[in-house]
Motif scaffolding. Structure first.
Motif, mmCIF file in Angstrom:
data_model
loop_
_atom_site.group_PDB
_atom_site.id
_atom_site.type_symbol
_atom_site.label_atom_id
_atom_site.label_comp_id
_atom_site.label_asym_id
_atom_site.label_seq_id
_atom_site.Cartn_x
_atom_site.Cartn_y
_atom_site.Cartn_z
ATOM 1 N N MET A 211 36.992 3.091 -32.073
ATOM 2 C CA MET A 211 38.081 3.211 -33.214
ATOM 3 C C MET A 211 39.377 3.123 -32.809
ATOM 4 S SD MET A 211 37.636 5.972 -36.102
ATOM 5 C CE MET A 211 38.863 5.744 -37.821
ATOM 6 N N CYS B 282 41.822 6.571 -32.367
ATOM 7 C CA CYS B 282 41.528 7.750 -32.765
ATOM 8 C C CYS B 282 41.178 8.684 -31.755
ATOM 9 C CB CYS B 282 40.246 7.609 -33.678
ATOM 10 S SG CYS B 282 39.510 9.249 -34.309
ATOM 11 N N TRP C 259 33.624 3.291 -38.702
ATOM 12 C CA TRP C 259 34.888 3.644 -38.190
ATOM 13 C C TRP C 259 35.844 2.543 -37.755
ATOM 14 C CZ3 TRP C 259 29.875 5.455 -37.873
ATOM 15 C CH2 TRP C 259 29.594 6.946 -37.713
ATOM 16 N N GLU D 148 40.150 12.384 -32.395
ATOM 17 C CA GLU D 148 39.507 13.370 -32.846
ATOM 18 C C GLU D 148 38.236 12.951 -32.937
ATOM 19 O OE1 GLU D 148 40.824 16.310 -34.024
ATOM 20 O OE2 GLU D 148 38.858 17.243 -34.127
ATOM 21 N N PHE D 149 37.035 13.402 -32.379
ATOM 22 C CA PHE D 149 35.824 13.345 -32.471
ATOM 23 C C PHE D 149 35.305 13.250 -33.767
ATOM 24 C CE2 PHE D 149 31.192 13.781 -32.534
ATOM 25 C CZ PHE D 149 30.722 12.721 -31.911
ATOM 26 N N CYS D 150 35.030 12.132 -34.545
ATOM 27 C CA CYS D 150 34.791 11.857 -35.786
ATOM 28 C C CYS D 150 33.187 11.082 -35.903
ATOM 29 C CB CYS D 150 35.634 10.819 -36.450
ATOM 30 S SG CYS D 150 35.844 9.383 -35.421
#
Ligand code: CUA
Length: 336
Positions: free
Chosen positions: A215, A204, A130, A206-208
């Motif tokens: 992140m 970031c 990440w 967007e849940f990744c």
């Protein structure tokens, strides 16, 4: 003995309610992750659009609430059936069509302006798990690979090319502009122009996966001249270690195979899997905004990456002793 009375409780209750609404609202207006404290032309447009939409939405809400109160006090006989039909045609069909049409037109027109071509500098950012892989390509300047921090010149329209290795991320620098998804197998474009020098924060959006919340990255907006100088320096090889501890750190780095994943320009470390560390000491953080660039923090990271960042793909090097880890930390910190 003092007993708080009912009036006092009501006052403090009202104060609490005001604070509960006002504090988040006001504290969200500034800071490195604020969309309303715009430092970019895209963010200014978006903030302007937000204020127009919020104002229109508030006016519509007040109108509807007023109409509801009015209707509750009247009977159908008071104004007649024709007046009711007129209200439905005007308030229920014409007004929403007009308002939503105007807001959509304005929003779409501004979205188009946000995609106008850049001035030449292209920064390619790839979402990894990440962290952020960053590549600079500027006309008549050497190509540069870096990570977890973005620098850009003031007043230039910079084209970002956004991609992802495996999962979907979303690239967002709230102070500079809107967010854009990073989708595996696809290249998305975003053009940002900074209007104020300074240090901002990106994240970031967007849940990744496990470490989505870990992140982030710093964004440094510099004068155009300062940026070109910085870019030249980034293209140069890493500085040789300057003291005994850092020299030992460099030896340990090479002996333990760190160079299989990381590159340090001018050394035998040529790995491309993890972040390029040639100038890691000049960044504001390691591990995508998670830890400061200090020997102790670097040592903690190398020893147990997934203790800092759950799910991190870097393997632990817990077999190294504390002194060895710190020596590697001292070496990396010196790579400015
Ligand atoms: Cu990457 Cu969330």
């Amino acid at each position: 003995m003092f007993r708080p009375g009912r009036a006092r409780r009501t006052t403090s209750g009202a104060a609490l309610a005001v604070a509960a609404v006002a504090v988040p609202l006001l504290s969200a207006c500034t800071g490195p992750l604020s969309t309303l404290d715009a430092a970019g032309s895209g963010a200014q447009r978006i903030a302007g659009l937000f204020i127009v939409m919020a104002t229109v939405a508030t006016a519509v809400w007040l109108f509807v609430a007023g109409a509801a109160v009015y209707a509750a006090r009247k009977t159908p006989q008071d104004n007649g059936v024709r007046a009711g039909h007129k209200l439905i045609v005007f308030g229920g069909i014409l007004l929403p069509l007009l308002l939503l049409g105007a807001l959509s037109y304005s929003g779409l027109r501004q979205a188009n302006e946000l995609l106008e071509p850049g001035d030449g500098l292209v920064i390619s950012v790839t979402g990894e798990r990440w962290w952020w892989r960053v590549r600079y390509a500027a006309p008549s300047a050497p190509a540069v690979v870096s990570a977890n921090e973005i620098r850009m010149p003031l007043g230039e329209r910079v084209e970002f090319r956004l991609a992802s290795t495996d999962v979907i991320h979303s690239f967002w620098i709230p102070s500079l502009g809107g967010k854009t998804d990073m989708i595996p197998g696809r290249l998305n474009r975003l053009v940002l122009e900074a209007t104020r020098e300074g240090r901002f924060r990106g994240a970031c959006a967007e849940f990744c996966g496990l470490s989505h919340a870990l992140m982030e990255f710093d964004v440094v907006v510099m004068s155009p001249g300062g940026f070109r100088e910085w870019l030249e320096h980034q293209a140069s090889d890493a500085r040789a270690p300057s003291d005994r501890v850092a020299t030992r750190g460099q030896q340990l780095f090479m002996q333990n195979g760190c160079g299989a994943c990381h590159r340090i320009g001018g050394t035998s470390a040529e790995g491309r899997i993890g972040p390029d560390l040639t100038h890691v000491g000049g960044r504001h953080s390691i591990a995508a905004g998670t830890l400061p660039v200090e020997p102790d923090a670097i040592a903690a990271w190398i020893s147990h990456p997934s203790a800092v960042k759950p799910g991190a793909l870097m393997p632990p090097f817990s077999m190294l002793g504390a002194d060895d880890l710190r020596a590697i930390g001292a070496y990396l910190e010196g790579l400015e």
